[in-house]
Design a protein around this motif. Structure first.
Motif, mmCIF file in Angstrom:
data_model
loop_
_atom_site.group_PDB
_atom_site.id
_atom_site.type_symbol
_atom_site.label_atom_id
_atom_site.label_comp_id
_atom_site.label_asym_id
_atom_site.label_seq_id
_atom_site.Cartn_x
_atom_site.Cartn_y
_atom_site.Cartn_z
ATOM 1 N N LEU A 168 -25.074 -9.169 3.836
ATOM 2 C CA LEU A 168 -24.527 -7.839 3.567
ATOM 3 C C LEU A 168 -25.335 -7.249 2.414
ATOM 4 O O LEU A 168 -25.598 -7.953 1.435
ATOM 5 C CB LEU A 168 -23.062 -7.953 3.120
ATOM 6 N N VAL A 181 -25.638 -6.092 7.583
ATOM 7 C CA VAL A 181 -24.577 -5.095 7.358
ATOM 8 C C VAL A 181 -24.890 -4.311 6.087
ATOM 9 O O VAL A 181 -25.311 -4.899 5.081
ATOM 10 C CB VAL A 181 -23.201 -5.785 7.119
ATOM 11 N N THR A 227 -22.751 -2.675 3.392
ATOM 12 C CA THR A 227 -21.334 -2.607 3.012
ATOM 13 C C THR A 227 -21.051 -1.311 2.256
ATOM 14 O O THR A 227 -21.934 -0.764 1.618
ATOM 15 C CB THR A 227 -20.954 -3.778 2.077
ATOM 16 N N LEU A 245 -25.396 -3.113 11.161
ATOM 17 C CA LEU A 245 -23.998 -2.684 11.162
ATOM 18 C C LEU A 245 -23.703 -1.861 9.914
ATOM 19 O O LEU A 245 -24.205 -2.154 8.833
ATOM 20 C CB LEU A 245 -23.082 -3.916 11.150
ATOM 21 N N GLU A 300 -20.436 -0.674 7.553
ATOM 22 C CA GLU A 300 -19.095 -1.204 7.321
ATOM 23 C C GLU A 300 -18.075 -0.119 6.992
ATOM 24 O O GLU A 300 -18.377 0.849 6.288
ATOM 25 C CB GLU A 300 -19.151 -2.188 6.146
#
Ligand SMILES: [Zn+2]
Ligand SMILES: [Zn+2]
Length: 468
Positions: free
Chosen positions: A328, A357, A359, A389, A391
């Protein structure tokens, strides 16, 4: 001085009304700011004077709004007191902006179902926890609880849907729905919407721009729900600034029935009160391997929350990151950079092959700092292209991406992850729920969210970027 609800007290102080008008407003059921806003939205005659509209706007800023997290705790405590001491109340739940998962809550409302609402009100009024009753009517109690004004409303089961709908708000939405075919008392909110010729709208979406259009065209998708969530990919332990040990976090997550979690403590240069050195990370890896032997029904991924440094590089060597299951990356420190430079840092991290990710992408701090003023379209495009990704962080201090930004991200083809970013075991579920509520404000569906999928699908998604 007579104890009064905030609204009436302030209207008197501002000399907008006199004592006789207080009685008239109470008679009309206008005792909270939410009541005043709804009466204004419905253009009820008693409050037609323009000074009421001005007062409502001014007063809405006045009471220091609570964060969703604090309001959630207050509501949970009062509901549990009602459930254990007031048998005449069949069920009670949060309404108002808590139910809509607004990051800042200006008014706390609890609604309850009771066959005999008047007698149920007596039971609640007798609760020792309610330190002061500010206003009382046949089906309503405005009381002070833990120093906060709480509006408790009751209805008989066949009218409960209407009560829940009107108290959930926002006022403009309630007024628009009711204006379609007039009011009707209904047992469920679905019946309230059906009476208006509309599909049911989840509470969290009711303040969004396209809510009514979607309800009218019956294009309301099934939104992501807490029960869809199969794992939590962002949490902290006492290895960094978390309160609880790795083992406590693992066992608490397991009690929630998760299939997988990721342990993601802070990298060395994060501004957190405690961070991980590379030695700590190695010790943590060994401990995770031992706990994996004990806990066979939940997979523990080893990850890290690594800071994105001022030059866009990461606060951890690549060869260390490559050995972790998930990485992350977060933009904790602004370093005085403008939006363009922050965007470059963020996109740099997104383009890093080992970052899984981003965050809390805008690094919002609820009530204290808005999300960074970045070029979000560029961030979404890079994330979608690289299978990175973004978040929706459920920590009540973050709630970032916001619902609005989550909606933009999925429209741009981004896959989201909803995490707790939890720092203490008892809050794991609560923060996941707040993350889910935030995503629902952005019309996010289960298919948009990685952690509604199985572990093998999660692993495949993470591997896909690394294989590029
Ligand atoms: Zn963070
Ligand atoms: Zn974190």
């Amino acid at each position: 001085m007579i104890a009064r609800p905030f609204l009436l007290r302030r209207l008197l102080e501002l000399k907008l009304i006199d004592e006789s008008a207080v009685a008239a407003l109470e008679h009309d059921g206008i005792v909270t700011l939410a009541d005043l806003e709804l009466a204004l939205a419905e253009r009820r005659s008693r409050v037609a004077a323009p000074e009421f509209a001005r007062a409502a706007t001014a007063l809405a800023q006045e009471p220091r709004p609570l964060t969703l997290g604090r309001a959630w705790d207050i509501v949970t405590a009062l509901i549990s007191a009602i459930e254990s001491h007031c048998p005449l109340v069949q069920s009670a739940e949060a309404s108002g902006s808590v139910r809509r998962a607004e990051p800042l809550v200006s008014a706390i409302v609890i609604t309850g179902r009771a066959v005999d609402p008047a007698r149920a009100v007596d039971q609640i009024a007798a609760l020792p926890l309610a330190s002061e009753i500010l206003s009382r009517a046949a089906r309503r109690l405005v009381l002070l609880f833990q120093g906060h004004e709480i509006d408790v409303r009751l209805a008989a089961p066949d009218e409960y849907g209407t009560l829940l709908f009107t108290t959930t708000g926002p006022a403009s939405h309630v007024a628009e729905v009711i204006a379609r075919r007039g009011p009707r008392l209904a047992a469920s909110e679905t019946d309230v919407y059906a009476h208006a010729g509309l599909a049911f709208l989840p509470a969290e979406t009711r303040g969004t721009r396209d809510a009514l259009a979607r309800a009218a065209s019956r294009s309301v998708p099934e939104l992501v729900d807490r029960l869809h969530i199969r794992g939590d990919l962002h949490m902290h332990t006492s290895y960094s600034d978390g309160r609880d040990s790795l083992r406590q976090m693992v066992h608490a997550a397991r009690m929630l029935g998760y299939e997988y979690i990721a342990i993601t403590d802070h990298s060395e240069h994060a501004g957190a009160s405690r961070t991980l050195t590379l030695d700590d990370l190695a010790r943590q890896r060994d401990e995770i391997m031992r706990i994996r032997e004990e806990v066979r029904d939940m997979t523990i991924l080893h990850g890290i929350e690594v800071d994105i440094l001022p030059d866009g590089s990461l606060d951890c060597p690549d060869k260390v990151l490559a050995a972790l299951d998930i990485v992350l990356a977060s933009l904790h420190e602004r370093e005085g950079h403008d939006g363009a430079r922050l965007t470059r840092r963020s996109v740099n991290a997104i383009r890093h092959p080992l970052v899984s990710v981003i965050t809390h992408p805008g690094n919002q701090l609820v009530g204290r700092r808005p999300a960074y003023d970045m070029d979000y379209a560029a961030i979404y495009a890079a994330a979608a292209e690289t299978h990175t990704l973004l978040e929706v962080d459920g920590a009540p201090s973050h709630l970032d991406l916001s619902g609005e930004r989550a909606a933009e991200a999925i429209a741009a083809g981004v896959t989201l992850v909803i995490d707790s970013d939890c720092h203490k075991a008892p809050a794991l579920d609560r923060q996941m729920r707040m993350g889910v509520g935030t995503a629902r404000r952005g019309w996010v569906e289960p298919r948009h969210v990685l952690n509604t999928r199985s572990l093998s699908e999660v692993r495949a998604f993470l591997a896909r970027k690394r294989a590029r």
